[in-house]
Design a protein around this motif. Structure first.
Motif, PDB file in Angstrom:
ATOM      1  N   PHE A  53      13.114   4.738   1.525  1.00 22.61           N
ATOM      2  CA  PHE A  53      12.095   4.464   0.509  1.00 22.61           C
ATOM      3  C   PHE A  53      12.708   4.512  -0.893  1.00 22.61           C
ATOM      4  N   ALA A  54      13.607   5.480  -1.134  1.00 25.27           N
ATOM      5  CA  ALA A  54      14.230   5.602  -2.450  1.00 25.27           C
ATOM      6  C   ALA A  54      15.137   4.400  -2.730  1.00 25.27           C
ATOM      7  N   GLU A  55      15.825   3.926  -1.686  1.00 24.99           N
ATOM      8  CA  GLU A  55      16.785   2.828  -1.873  1.00 24.99           C
ATOM      9  C   GLU A  55      16.095   1.469  -2.015  1.00 24.99           C
ATOM     10  N   THR A  56      14.964   1.275  -1.363  1.00 22.32           N
ATOM     11  CA  THR A  56      14.439  -0.096  -1.247  1.00 22.32           C
ATOM     12  C   THR A  56      12.993  -0.277  -1.713  1.00 22.32           C
ATOM     13  N   HIS A  57      12.425   0.718  -2.407  1.00 19.66           N
ATOM     14  CA  HIS A  57      10.995   0.581  -2.752  1.00 19.66           C
ATOM     15  C   HIS A  57      10.713  -0.615  -3.643  1.00 19.66           C
ATOM     16  N   LEU A  58      11.661  -0.933  -4.557  1.00 20.52           N
ATOM     17  CA  LEU A  58      11.409  -2.062  -5.468  1.00 20.52           C
ATOM     18  C   LEU A  58      11.301  -3.375  -4.702  1.00 20.52           C
ATOM     19  N   GLY A  59      12.237  -3.594  -3.787  1.00 19.58           N
ATOM     20  CA  GLY A  59      12.263  -4.852  -3.049  1.00 19.58           C
ATOM     21  C   GLY A  59      11.103  -5.019  -2.094  1.00 19.58           C
ATOM     22  N   HIS A  60      10.582  -3.922  -1.620  1.00 22.87           N
ATOM     23  CA  HIS A  60       9.523  -3.987  -0.620  1.00 22.87           C
ATOM     24  C   HIS A  60       8.120  -3.914  -1.203  1.00 22.87           C
ATOM     25  N   GLY A  61       8.022  -3.750  -2.496  1.00 21.75           N
ATOM     26  CA  GLY A  61       6.676  -3.618  -3.067  1.00 21.75           C
ATOM     27  C   GLY A  61       6.014  -2.299  -2.719  1.00 21.75           C
ATOM     28  N   THR A  62       6.847  -1.275  -2.430  1.00 22.39           N
ATOM     29  CA  THR A  62       6.285   0.025  -2.047  1.00 22.39           C
ATOM     30  C   THR A  62       5.471   0.640  -3.188  1.00 22.39           C
ATOM     31  N   ASP A  63       5.892   0.378  -4.423  1.00 24.95           N
ATOM     32  CA  ASP A  63       5.189   0.965  -5.576  1.00 24.95           C
ATOM     33  C   ASP A  63       3.727   0.506  -5.617  1.00 24.95           C
ATOM     34  N   TYR A  64       3.548  -0.813  -5.610  1.00 23.93           N
ATOM     35  CA  TYR A  64       2.151  -1.283  -5.693  1.00 23.93           C
ATOM     36  C   TYR A  64       1.390  -0.979  -4.416  1.00 23.93           C
ATOM     37  N   ALA A  65       2.123  -0.875  -3.292  1.00 20.96           N
ATOM     38  CA  ALA A  65       1.454  -0.576  -2.025  1.00 20.96           C
ATOM     39  C   ALA A  65       0.856   0.825  -2.042  1.00 20.96           C
ATOM     40  N   ILE A  66       1.645   1.807  -2.489  1.00 23.14           N
ATOM     41  CA  ILE A  66       1.131   3.185  -2.522  1.00 23.14           C
ATOM     42  C   ILE A  66      -0.028   3.280  -3.511  1.00 23.14           C
ATOM     43  N   VAL A  67       0.135   2.661  -4.677  1.00 19.70           N
ATOM     44  CA  VAL A  67      -0.945   2.719  -5.673  1.00 19.70           C
ATOM     45  C   VAL A  67      -2.203   2.025  -5.129  1.00 19.70           C
ATOM     46  N   SER A  68      -2.030   0.924  -4.380  1.00 20.54           N
ATOM     47  CA  SER A  68      -3.184   0.255  -3.748  1.00 20.54           C
ATOM     48  C   SER A  68      -3.961   1.214  -2.867  1.00 20.54           C
ATOM     49  N   GLY A  69      -3.221   1.976  -2.065  1.00 21.67           N
ATOM     50  CA  GLY A  69      -3.869   2.949  -1.185  1.00 21.67           C
ATOM     51  C   GLY A  69      -4.612   4.008  -1.969  1.00 21.67           C
ATOM     52  N   VAL A  70      -3.965   4.495  -3.042  1.00 21.78           N
ATOM     53  CA  VAL A  70      -4.616   5.526  -3.868  1.00 21.78           C
ATOM     54  C   VAL A  70      -5.904   4.964  -4.477  1.00 21.78           C
ATOM     55  N   LEU A  71      -5.888   3.657  -4.806  1.00 17.42           N
ATOM     56  CA  LEU A  71      -7.093   3.013  -5.354  1.00 17.42           C
ATOM     57  C   LEU A  71      -8.117   2.675  -4.268  1.00 17.42           C
ATOM     58  N   GLY A  72      -7.714   2.804  -2.992  1.00 15.63           N
ATOM     59  CA  GLY A  72      -8.649   2.544  -1.894  1.00 15.63           C
ATOM     60  C   GLY A  72      -8.640   1.106  -1.395  1.00 15.63           C
ATOM     61  N   PHE A  73      -7.573   0.333  -1.713  1.00 16.50           N
ATOM     62  CA  PHE A  73      -7.500  -1.053  -1.223  1.00 16.50           C
ATOM     63  C   PHE A  73      -7.006  -1.077   0.227  1.00 16.50           C
ATOM     64  N   ALA A  74      -7.434  -2.068   1.006  1.00 19.31           N
ATOM     65  CA  ALA A  74      -6.918  -2.282   2.367  1.00 19.31           C
ATOM     66  C   ALA A  74      -5.584  -3.026   2.281  1.00 19.31           C
TER      67      ALA A  74
END
Lengths: 219, 300
Positions: A53-74
């Motif tokens: 996750f630390a090495e590849t979060h930028l390429g995988h869109g992990t940042d917006y994905a986690i924030v989406s979950g925190v916002l309650g998006f599917a």
């Protein structure tokens, strides 16, 4: 044999916005766990990444994905790629931290998500095990430190005064199998019962449980 | 819950039921949802797969924001139209469908993860050419997905399906094996032949590492799905011809697990080793992320 994958739709599915099921769809699910635990409007989100996750979060869109979950998006919500901007527009401060060391819970796809506002702070340690399925390894909130075995679903029940775990067990056992059970107390010596269940509960079953306890958190 | 492929095959044979039917029954029991609801959910997955196969190959195709992948499903479509393929039109169409799906995934389009997003093109690569060759009905195609999921669930619970845990063998290798087993059932083979096809397909991809350039699900992931789909088809053909893998499916899953556990971290979806570590791979990473990638605390 582990029993993390309980449904055919964890193997064929989820329907999701690419590019990675473990780093995008699974990351949404970890954020969603934080959303369910926090149950309020956040002002600050901090995500600590480890290993893959630390090495590849930028390429995988992990940042917006986690924030989406925190916002309650599917995971297939079209707003997923814009979640960071959406959260910032709502006034949230967001930090992503790439940690160099090994995962504190010994898994290559580890994220520790801390969500806070003026009233409270919670922390969820999630690992993404593949295909969008996750495990929750630690939950910190309200003076509790809960360490589930990992697989979802997890029920956290704060009992009514003098209510015992046994009464909740009876109710749960009528609904599904309890794979693991643990009692915790928080800094104020208030009890909490954790149950790791064999399968997801239906909405009506959740309502029954909610009515029977002082507070119920379902992840 | 079926614990092994041996148990799944034995149950199918004693009950004279296809594996797809056994897993539908299991899902009904475990989810407490009706057969109709479960069926409709799987049919929805099929619809998403069909849309991605189409979207990736029509017009100019799709392109990822990094520019690393895209447009190659269209090239394959045009190449097929010229009629001079080396491995035959069906094989190249399987490749086209697999690549179209993963190009859509890399371009942040909607896909159905099977079992993962990185391996999302493998099953569609197999399924949509079988639709043409075997004149499959929608019901048979939905059944194909149920059969594939039965095998996939056993892999996921006994080994792993994440590249970060077990390398690409766990993703594309698993998807290929699932596709091979499902192809056999839909072609009228026995449950035992499905297990053989599974074992052959997975054995063929054991040891495959996960080495994505810049950590992105693009290079080499998109084309790895072409090998996944074709591996599934050749394994299914071998099993239907009566060939045996000799090492049974459950042992192959065990081998995949132990190989995954011994695989170094640099080759498990870290974007460090393998193709990602080549001078070209490193230059692509620098071009895409610049210094942002090495920043430790990025407040954006």
């Amino acid at each position: 044999m582990a029993n993390n994958y309980k449904s055919v739709f964890e193997i064929i599915g989820p329907i999701m916005i690419g590019p990675s099921s473990s780093h995008t769809a699974g990351a949404v699910a970890i954020g969603q766990a934080a959303h369910d635990l926090f149950a309020d409007q956040p002002t600050e989100i901090r995500v600590d990444y480890y290993e893959s996750f630390a090495e590849t979060h930028l390429g995988h869109g992990t940042d917006y994905a986690i924030v989406s979950g925190v916002l309650g998006f599917a995971p297939d919500d079209p707003r997923v790629p814009d979640a960071v901007e959406i959260a910032q527009k709502q006034g949230m401060t967001i930090h992503f931290v790439e940690n160099q060391g090994p995962s504190p819970v010994n898994h290559p796809n580890t994220a520790v998500v801390r969500v806070s506002n003026a009233k409270k702070t919670i922390e969820v340690t999630g690992v993404s095990i593949g295909g969008g399925t996750i495990e929750i390894r630690a939950l910190k909130f309200n003076g509790y430190l809960v360490k589930p075995q990992g697989p979802l679903p997890i029920v956290l029940a704060i009992p009514k005064p003098n209510q015992t775990a046994a009464s909740i067990v009876t109710q749960l056992e009528a609904m599904t199998t309890i794979n693991h059970q643990e009692t915790y107390t928080n800094s104020e010596a208030l009890p909490l019962f954790e149950f790791d269940l064999d399968r997801r509960l239906q909405r009506r079953q959740l309502e029954q449980l909610r009515a029977a306890t002082a507070q119920l958190i379902y992840i | 819950m079926y614990k092994s492929i041996a148990e799944l095959v034995a149950t199918a044979e004693t009950q004279h039921q296809p594996i797809s039917e056994l897993i539908i029954q299991q899902e009904i029991e475990s989810s407490q949802m009706s057969r109709e609801v479960i069926w409709a959910m799987m049919a929805k997955n099929l619809e998403v797969m069909r849309a991605a196969v189409k979207r990736g190959a029509e017009g100019e195709g799709v392109h990822s924001t990094t520019g690393l992948t895209g447009g190659e499903a269209v090239k394959l479509r045009k190449y097929r139209a010229a009629g001079h393929t080396l491995s035959g039109d069906a094989m190249v169409e399987a490749i086209q469908n697999a690549i179209a799906t993963n190009e859509v995934n890399a371009a942040m389009g909607v896909v159905c993860a099977t079992p993962t997003a990185g391996s999302t093109g493998t099953l569609p690569g197999v399924l949509f050419i079988l639709e043409k060759r075997l004149h499959l009905t929608e019901d048979q195609m939905v059944r194909f997905l149920f059969t594939a999921s039965a095998f996939g669930m056993i892999v996921a619970n006994n080994a792993m399906i994440a590249g970060a845990v077990g390398g690409c063998q766990a993703e594309v290798g698993s998807a290929a094996a699932m596709g091979a087993a499902a192809a056999v059932e839909v072609a009228g083979g026995t449950p035992e032949q499905s297990a053989e096809a599974f074992a052959i397909a997975m054995s063929n991809l054991l040891g495959l590492v996960c080495d994505p350039v810049a950590g992105l699900v693009e290079l080499p992931c998109v084309k790895r799905n072409a090998i996944g789909a074709t591996d599934a088809l050749i394994a299914a053909d071998m099993a239907l011809a009566g060939c045996s893998n000799k090492i049974p499916a459950d042992d192959v899953i065990g081998a995949m697990k132990s190989i995954g556990e011994e695989m170094p971290r640099s080759l498990r979806e870290t974007g460090i080793g393998g193709l990602a570590g080549t001078p070209t791979g490193q230059a692509m990473k620098q071009r895409i992320f610049g210094d942002a990638f090495v920043t430790e605390d990025n407040p954006e």
